[in-house]
Scaffold this motif. Structure first.
Motif, mmCIF file in Angstrom:
data_model
loop_
_atom_site.group_PDB
_atom_site.id
_atom_site.type_symbol
_atom_site.label_atom_id
_atom_site.label_comp_id
_atom_site.label_asym_id
_atom_site.label_seq_id
_atom_site.Cartn_x
_atom_site.Cartn_y
_atom_site.Cartn_z
ATOM 1 N N MET A 197 -0.564 12.876 -8.586
ATOM 2 C CA MET A 197 -1.548 13.879 -8.180
ATOM 3 C C MET A 197 -0.885 15.224 -7.905
ATOM 4 O O MET A 197 -1.428 16.286 -8.228
ATOM 5 N N TYR A 198 0.313 15.192 -7.318
ATOM 6 C CA TYR A 198 1.051 16.435 -7.051
ATOM 7 C C TYR A 198 1.410 17.155 -8.345
ATOM 8 O O TYR A 198 1.178 18.367 -8.490
ATOM 9 N N LEU A 199 1.970 16.417 -9.312
ATOM 10 C CA LEU A 199 2.367 17.036 -10.574
ATOM 11 C C LEU A 199 1.156 17.592 -11.317
ATOM 12 O O LEU A 199 1.226 18.672 -11.920
ATOM 13 N N TYR A 200 0.049 16.879 -11.265
ATOM 14 C CA TYR A 200 -1.178 17.321 -11.938
ATOM 15 C C TYR A 200 -1.693 18.620 -11.333
ATOM 16 O O TYR A 200 -1.957 19.596 -12.043
ATOM 17 N N LYS A 201 -1.824 18.653 -10.003
ATOM 18 C CA LYS A 201 -2.395 19.846 -9.377
ATOM 19 C C LYS A 201 -1.449 21.030 -9.457
ATOM 20 O O LYS A 201 -1.883 22.177 -9.606
ATOM 21 N N ARG A 202 -0.139 20.801 -9.394
ATOM 22 C CA ARG A 202 0.819 21.894 -9.523
ATOM 23 C C ARG A 202 0.724 22.528 -10.906
ATOM 24 O O ARG A 202 0.776 23.758 -11.048
ATOM 25 N N ALA A 203 0.567 21.696 -11.936
ATOM 26 C CA ALA A 203 0.444 22.215 -13.298
ATOM 27 C C ALA A 203 -0.817 23.065 -13.444
ATOM 28 O O ALA A 203 -0.793 24.127 -14.071
ATOM 29 N N ALA A 229 0.828 -1.207 0.000
ATOM 30 C CA ALA A 229 0.000 0.000 0.000
ATOM 31 C C ALA A 229 0.863 1.258 0.000
ATOM 32 O O ALA A 229 0.535 2.244 -0.674
ATOM 33 N N ALA A 230 1.967 1.237 0.731
ATOM 34 C CA ALA A 230 2.871 2.391 0.763
ATOM 35 C C ALA A 230 3.486 2.629 -0.607
ATOM 36 O O ALA A 230 3.598 3.778 -1.061
ATOM 37 N N ALA A 231 3.871 1.575 -1.303
ATOM 38 C CA ALA A 231 4.470 1.709 -2.639
ATOM 39 C C ALA A 231 3.462 2.280 -3.638
ATOM 40 O O ALA A 231 3.794 3.164 -4.438
ATOM 41 N N VAL A 232 2.235 1.797 -3.581
ATOM 42 C CA VAL A 232 1.183 2.300 -4.479
ATOM 43 C C VAL A 232 0.915 3.784 -4.197
ATOM 44 O O VAL A 232 0.752 4.593 -5.118
ATOM 45 N N THR A 233 0.876 4.150 -2.925
ATOM 46 C CA THR A 233 0.610 5.536 -2.535
ATOM 47 C C THR A 233 1.684 6.482 -3.048
ATOM 48 O O THR A 233 1.388 7.583 -3.518
ATOM 49 N N ILE A 234 2.936 6.080 -2.948
ATOM 50 C CA ILE A 234 4.041 6.920 -3.421
ATOM 51 C C ILE A 234 3.849 7.290 -4.890
ATOM 52 O O ILE A 234 3.975 8.460 -5.283
ATOM 53 N N ALA A 235 3.515 6.294 -5.703
ATOM 54 C CA ALA A 235 3.352 6.531 -7.139
ATOM 55 C C ALA A 235 2.143 7.422 -7.432
ATOM 56 O O ALA A 235 2.245 8.418 -8.154
ATOM 57 N N LEU A 236 0.995 7.088 -6.852
ATOM 58 C CA LEU A 236 -0.226 7.835 -7.144
ATOM 59 C C LEU A 236 -0.173 9.259 -6.602
ATOM 60 O O LEU A 236 -0.636 10.203 -7.258
ATOM 61 N N LYS A 237 0.386 9.445 -5.418
ATOM 62 C CA LYS A 237 0.470 10.785 -4.845
ATOM 63 C C LYS A 237 1.429 11.671 -5.638
ATOM 64 O O LYS A 237 1.215 12.880 -5.771
ATOM 65 N N GLY A 238 2.487 11.097 -6.154
ATOM 66 C CA GLY A 238 3.400 11.859 -6.996
ATOM 67 C C GLY A 238 2.709 12.359 -8.256
ATOM 68 O O GLY A 238 2.879 13.513 -8.670
ATOM 69 N N ALA A 262 -0.670 25.844 -2.943
ATOM 70 C CA ALA A 262 -0.425 25.388 -1.572
ATOM 71 C C ALA A 262 -0.979 23.982 -1.373
ATOM 72 O O ALA A 262 -0.356 23.132 -0.727
ATOM 73 N N ASP A 263 -2.152 23.732 -1.924
ATOM 74 C CA ASP A 263 -2.780 22.425 -1.761
ATOM 75 C C ASP A 263 -2.008 21.344 -2.495
ATOM 76 O O ASP A 263 -1.979 20.190 -2.059
ATOM 77 N N SER A 264 -1.357 21.704 -3.618
ATOM 78 C CA SER A 264 -0.584 20.703 -4.350
ATOM 79 C C SER A 264 0.573 20.176 -3.501
ATOM 80 O O SER A 264 0.965 19.009 -3.634
ATOM 81 N N VAL A 265 1.094 21.029 -2.624
ATOM 82 C CA VAL A 265 2.194 20.619 -1.747
ATOM 83 C C VAL A 265 1.745 19.494 -0.820
ATOM 84 O O VAL A 265 2.550 18.654 -0.405
#
Length: 293
Positions: A136-142, A125-134, A154-157
């Protein structure tokens, strides 16, 4: 970009990440409970906090997009800064909670208490979260950069810190399974300090926008240079800027030939206003006065 389009894009991005946070929180909570991992449970709580603060962003962007009215003649952009402050407080609270849990485990371990070794499901679960959260971060930052939203940035952080906390969880769970259960708590404290630092940076940025902080030096220099390039401008007598949410207010007193007529002076000021607002979209209002050289 038009206000309605900006609001629509921000809302769509927030809804996408809310859905992702709900699914990830459910996955991590399930894995934490059945995998006997306190780090994964704490990670699930962190993700739930992300979801809550994303809802705050939607509200902040929507309120900030409202048109100026009688009681708010300068608009509502500062409401986005209010949303960012709420985000930072929630983020800091989450970080302190994770750190407090880690300290409690270390104290218990020092007193001879045996810590439970997490199961394989927690590691996956931790490995899956790392990939998906990364992702989501790039998407929202863009999206945040596209519509220039401080609250969304701020929320993208949040997604970045959640991904990094999952990295810590992954390493801690792996270390625990290899015979070092104390690593879980040490990682939790490290994640706590990182989250609190991020929360402080977000809070400081939002406060600057709430307290009439000047625009950055590079922007001010660029505006001054643009003013001096205009015809009939002999100098700048006074120049000030202030942030209003994610927008900029400019106040400048220009120097022109004292023999100019009032009509000519007015034409010059209008030209300066138009060129500044056309070249710098973040400038919401520009007040130009004329002094004789």
């Amino acid at each position: 970009m038009k206000t309605k389009s900006r609001q629509k894009i921000a809302t769509r991005a927030a809804l996408v990440t809310i859905t992702g946070d709900i699914l990830l929180a459910a996955l991590k909570l399930f894995a934490g409970i059945f995998g006997h991992s306190s780090a994964m449970i704490a990670d699930a709580v962190h993700t739930l906090a992300d979801m809550l603060t994303t809802v705050i962003v939607i509200i902040g962007v929507k309120l900030g997009a409202r048109r100026a009215d009688k009681n708010h003649p300068y608009g509502h952009e500062r409401l986005e800064s209010v949303a960012a402050i709420l985000l930072s407080v929630t983020l800091a609270t989450t970080g302190i909670g994770i750190g407090w849990h880690g300290v409690g485990n270390i104290i218990a371990f020092e007193h001879g208490e045996t810590l439970v070794v997490p199961g394989l499901i927690a590691l996956v679960a931790a490995a899956v979260t790392i990939a998906l959260k990364g992702i989501m971060y790039l998407y929202k930052r863009a999206v945040a950069r596209r519509i220039d939203s401080g609250a969304l940035q701020a929320d993208s952080v949040h997604h970045l810190t959640d991904s990094l906390s999952s990295v810590g969880s992954f390493l801690a769970i792996l270390g625990s399974r290899l015979g070092f259960p104390i690593l879980d708590s040490i990682a939790a404290i490290g994640i706590c300090l990182f989250i609190i630092k991020t929360a402080f940076d977000i809070f400081r940025s939002a406060i600057n926008k709430m307290t009439d902080h000047a625009a950055d030096e590079a922007t001010e220099d660029a505006i001054r240079h643009l003013i001096l390039e205009q015809a009939n401008i002999l100098g700048i007598d006074r120049f000030r800027t202030r942030l209003f949410g994610n927008r900029i207010y400019v106040e400048v007193a220009i120097l022109v030939n004292g023999d100019k007529s009032l009509r000519e002076a007015h034409k010059i000021t209008k030209q300066v206003q138009l060129v500044i607002q056309s070249k710098f979209p973040k400038v919401k209002h520009c007040f130009v006065s004329v002094n004789p050289a």
